[in-house]
Write a protein that holds these residues in place. Sequence first.
Motif, PDB file in Angstrom:
ATOM      1  N   LEU A  62       2.534  -0.971   9.411  1.00  0.00           N
ATOM      2  CA  LEU A  62       3.880  -1.071   9.443  1.00  0.00           C
ATOM      3  C   LEU A  62       4.278   0.361  10.145  1.00  0.00           C
ATOM      4  CD1 LEU A  62       4.772  -3.823   6.968  1.00  0.00           C
ATOM      5  CD2 LEU A  62       4.546  -3.889   9.422  1.00  0.00           C
ATOM      6  N   THR A  63       5.700   0.382  10.149  1.00  0.00           N
ATOM      7  CA  THR A  63       6.439   1.591  10.392  1.00  0.00           C
ATOM      8  C   THR A  63       6.402   2.555   9.013  1.00  0.00           C
ATOM      9  OG1 THR A  63       8.004   0.484  11.776  1.00  0.00           O
ATOM     10  CG2 THR A  63       8.665   2.854  10.973  1.00  0.00           C
ATOM     11  N   GLY A  64       5.976   3.625   9.308  1.00  0.00           N
ATOM     12  CA  GLY A  64       6.053   4.639   8.085  1.00  0.00           C
ATOM     13  C   GLY A  64       4.623   4.902   7.703  1.00  0.00           C
ATOM     14  N   SER A  65       3.662   3.835   7.970  1.00  0.00           N
ATOM     15  CA  SER A  65       2.159   4.056   7.475  1.00  0.00           C
ATOM     16  C   SER A  65       1.707   5.436   7.894  1.00  0.00           C
ATOM     17  CB  SER A  65       1.283   2.943   7.792  1.00  0.00           C
ATOM     18  OG  SER A  65       1.925   1.687   7.019  1.00  0.00           O
ATOM     19  N   ALA A  66       1.769   5.879   9.041  1.00  0.00           N
ATOM     20  CA  ALA A  66       1.167   6.999   9.429  1.00  0.00           C
ATOM     21  C   ALA A  66       1.943   8.185   8.935  1.00  0.00           C
ATOM     22  CB  ALA A  66       1.234   7.061  11.042  1.00  0.00           C
ATOM     23  N   LEU A  67       2.996   7.944   8.321  1.00  0.00           N
ATOM     24  CA  LEU A  67       3.742   9.212   7.895  1.00  0.00           C
ATOM     25  C   LEU A  67       3.569   9.386   6.345  1.00  0.00           C
ATOM     26  CD1 LEU A  67       7.118   8.751   9.779  1.00  0.00           C
ATOM     27  CD2 LEU A  67       4.938  10.206  10.417  1.00  0.00           C
ATOM     28  N   ALA A 101       0.805  -1.157   0.099  1.00  0.00           N
ATOM     29  CA  ALA A 101      -0.123   0.059   0.016  1.00  0.00           C
ATOM     30  C   ALA A 101       0.865   1.258   0.116  1.00  0.00           C
ATOM     31  CB  ALA A 101      -1.083  -0.158   1.183  1.00  0.00           C
ATOM     32  N   GLN A 102       1.902   1.230   0.679  1.00  0.00           N
ATOM     33  CA  GLN A 102       2.791   2.301   0.912  1.00  0.00           C
ATOM     34  C   GLN A 102       3.534   2.476  -0.634  1.00  0.00           C
ATOM     35  OE1 GLN A 102       5.679   1.376   3.803  1.00  0.00           O
ATOM     36  NE2 GLN A 102       4.433   1.643   5.390  1.00  0.00           N
ATOM     37  N   GLY A 103       3.889   1.343  -1.441  1.00  0.00           N
ATOM     38  CA  GLY A 103       4.068   1.832  -2.735  1.00  0.00           C
ATOM     39  C   GLY A 103       3.302   2.263  -3.671  1.00  0.00           C
ATOM     40  N   ALA A 104       1.973   1.822  -3.496  1.00  0.00           N
ATOM     41  CA  ALA A 104       0.812   2.546  -4.350  1.00  0.00           C
ATOM     42  C   ALA A 104       0.713   3.889  -3.952  1.00  0.00           C
ATOM     43  CB  ALA A 104      -0.499   1.614  -4.102  1.00  0.00           C
ATOM     44  N   LEU A 105       0.644   4.369  -2.665  1.00  0.00           N
ATOM     45  CA  LEU A 105       0.716   5.779  -2.303  1.00  0.00           C
ATOM     46  C   LEU A 105       1.733   6.564  -2.873  1.00  0.00           C
ATOM     47  CD1 LEU A 105      -0.485   5.485   1.405  1.00  0.00           C
ATOM     48  CD2 LEU A 105      -1.882   6.404  -0.452  1.00  0.00           C
TER      49      LEU A 105
END
Length: 341
Positions: free
Chosen positions: A287-292, A261-265
């Motif tokens: 996971l770490t970084g999702s809130a950022l 999901a982070q990659g898609a964002l």
Amino acid sequence: MASKTPRSRATGRITLADVAHLAGVSPITVSRALRGERAVGDDLTQRVKKAAQQLGYSPDPAARALASRHSDHVAMLIPMLSNNLFVDVLEAAQGALRAAGYQTLMGVTHYDTREEEQLLREQLQHRPAGVLLTGLDHSDMARELIAKSGVPCVHMMELAQSPEVYSVGFSQTDAARTMTQHLLSRGKKRIAFAAAQLDPRTLQRLDGWRACLSAAGLHDPCLEWLNPAPSSMALGSQMFEQMLQADVGIDAVFFCNDDLAQGALLAAPRLSVAVPDRVAIAGFNDLTGSALMWPALTTIRTPRRDIGQAAAQMLLSLMKGEEVPTPHINVGYELIVRDST
């Protein structure tokens, strides 16, 4: 002056007998002194420890377990170390076990049941006091090895059905239903499911997504994007672009893991896709970084540390021969709603 102490003939390893020879005492005295038994006087204990240090003696845990019928280590198998999910579980379990005087002997299975079976076979040869396994998907031989060993075993991340199988986790299927229902509540109707690795827990999330959309009359098989490759941000970016190029009218994507999901964002601005207005994006595991991320990622928060600690505590009870009233502990999960949906 002490004579030169011989090493073990076959391996060159310094043995208990070598320490006894240098200290001028019997091997049983060395064993008791190094265990800190009060029956051995302080002067004698110091003499033994000095001899052990001089020789570089390190106790053989397997031999000690064989002699005492007690081991001070626990075997723990996890799928991989590149995913913070399992690092969190490992650290919590190890912390609880070390506090109780146990060491952790870790193995990485790479989601391969055959590799898990081989690791189990090797680690059981060291006579562990207990075993912590990830998931419930094991080969028949692995189950047989555990059963025949008589070693207490606790399974993590999933919930078993049998009262004879101890487990700590949560329902992956229910968690996926919760996320899918959240996306439906946002007015989304073309909700894709994008998954990598395709391990049993990922497939349980797929089942939850399917069940929720089927109940709403909205399930469409063409919205399933399944890739057996390891999960990563790069793969998530690639899969998101492929979904858009396929032009199947998606208005939301539920990724099976946050790194996808982070990659898609990160890919969305490059692809001129407004999130969440055009396509909502959700993940799993927090996971770490999702809130950022921008926008911040909506996800399912999984209590990995709680799982590791509870599994270790359950195993400690089993190793002590104590009754465990609840063989399955459901630690639950939490829907974390952020700006990406």
